[in-house]
Enzyme design. Structure first.
Site, PDB file in Angstrom:
ATOM      1  N   ARG A 144       0.826  -1.219   0.000  1.00 23.44           N
ATOM      2  CA  ARG A 144       0.000   0.000   0.000  1.00 23.44           C
ATOM      3  C   ARG A 144       0.855   1.261   0.000  1.00 23.44           C
ATOM      4  NH1 ARG A 144      -3.368   3.117   3.945  1.00 23.44           N
ATOM      5  NH2 ARG A 144      -5.323   3.643   2.916  1.00 23.44           N
TER       6      ARG A 144
ATOM      7  N   ILE B 120      -7.281   7.856  -0.992  1.00 20.70           N
ATOM      8  CA  ILE B 120      -7.214   6.393  -1.044  1.00 20.70           C
ATOM      9  C   ILE B 120      -8.130   5.921   0.089  1.00 20.70           C
ATOM     10  CG2 ILE B 120      -5.157   6.363   0.478  1.00 20.70           C
ATOM     11  CD1 ILE B 120      -4.168   3.880  -1.005  1.00 20.70           C
ATOM     12  N   SER B 121      -8.931   4.900  -0.154  1.00 23.30           N
ATOM     13  CA  SER B 121      -9.869   4.445   0.880  1.00 23.30           C
ATOM     14  C   SER B 121      -9.126   3.802   2.053  1.00 23.30           C
ATOM     15  CB  SER B 121     -10.839   3.419   0.300  1.00 23.30           C
ATOM     16  OG  SER B 121     -11.576   3.983  -0.759  1.00 23.30           O
ATOM     17  N   HIS B 122      -9.775   3.830   3.260  1.00 25.80           N
ATOM     18  CA  HIS B 122      -9.249   3.111   4.428  1.00 25.80           C
ATOM     19  C   HIS B 122      -9.032   1.648   4.057  1.00 25.80           C
ATOM     20  CE1 HIS B 122     -11.086   6.346   6.679  1.00 25.80           C
ATOM     21  NE2 HIS B 122     -10.578   5.879   7.787  1.00 25.80           N
ATOM     22  N   PRO B 123      -8.011   1.006   4.613  1.00 24.40           N
ATOM     23  CA  PRO B 123      -7.845  -0.432   4.373  1.00 24.40           C
ATOM     24  C   PRO B 123      -9.085  -1.234   4.778  1.00 24.40           C
ATOM     25  CG  PRO B 123      -5.875   0.447   5.391  1.00 24.40           C
ATOM     26  CD  PRO B 123      -6.878   1.568   5.365  1.00 24.40           C
TER      27      PRO B 123
END
Ligand code: SAH
Length: 214
Positions: A38, A64-67
């Site tokens: 990431r 970027i989206s949260h994991p």
């Protein structure tokens, strides 16, 4: 050139444990999150935060989206090796890479040219080979490649675009956050040609899915 090291692998292993604690159950998803670097999708300035459960700016006023969100949406798709999936909102390409790592045949659409170019370069550098990346408007889906086993929307949609429902295979799922300020995750399962079963799951916060006029 940024590197992927044992230290990064250690941070990814801890992130996977955190996602397990947050009830992500799919081993295929956890395995993919444990593999995709990431930090190499983020600006080097954010490297030390890359494996925390945080969203980050990726340029062009996007994030970027949260994991957890990536893991949750990937699990909700219920797709695996060889499934054909359409992603709306490529962004930096991290979610795309997670789906590729799961053996999914991925098509992805991004409406911002700088991000489309960035994701294309980054995914190729890291040897991820989505079937095709498109620069365009995700509201229309991708008629020429339909139907899909799954469609995942990674931006907050004010409403559910009809073409996305009609481009699902029977048995396929559309995973889409719906709402303005905050969104509720919706999953539509296509039960037959005319019937869709809707389920909703918790609140999320995404950048908006933008239309032609924004
Ligand atoms: N999948 C990304 C999330 C990116 S954020 C990740 O892995 O982190 C959402 C993305 O959706 C942004 O890059 C934004 O530019 C894009 N987007 C917004 N409206 C869109 C539209 N109508 N069609 C395609 N992409 C869109």
């Amino acid at each position: 050139m940024q590197q992927d090291t044992f230290r990064h692998q250690g941070m990814r292993n801890r992130l996977v444990e955190l996602l397990r604690e947050k009830e992500i159950k799919s081993e295929a998803v956890l395995n993919a999150i444990g593999k995709v670097p990431r930090h190499l999708f983020l600006d080097p300035a954010f490297e030390s935060h890359a494996y925390q459960n945080k969203a980050f700016p990726i340029g062009a006023a996007q994030t970027i989206s949260h994991p957890f969100t990536v893991a949750f949406q990937s699990e909700m798709l219920a797709c695996g090796q060889g499934s054909k999936v359409l992603e709306i909102g490529t962004g930096c390409g991290y979610q795309t890479a997670v789906l590729c790592e799961m053996g999914i045949d991925v098509f992805s659409i991004e409406r911002q040219h700088t991000l489309y170019k960035y994701a294309k370069k980054q995914l190729a550098t890291l040897n991820y080979a989505p079937r095709q990346l498109f620069f365009g408007d995700g509201y229309k889906g991708l008629e020429e490649e339909a139907p899909f086993d799954g469609i995942i929307v990674t931006a907050g949609a004010p409403f559910v675009p009809k073409p996305l429902l009609s481009q699902l295979k029977v048995g396929g799922r559309l995973v889409i956050p719906v709402g303005d300020e905050t969104q509720v995750m919706h999953v539509y399962l296509r039960e037959d040609q005319k019937t869709f079963k809707k389920q909703t799951f918790g609140e999320f916060r995404f950048v908006p899915l933008l239309g032609d006029r924004n």
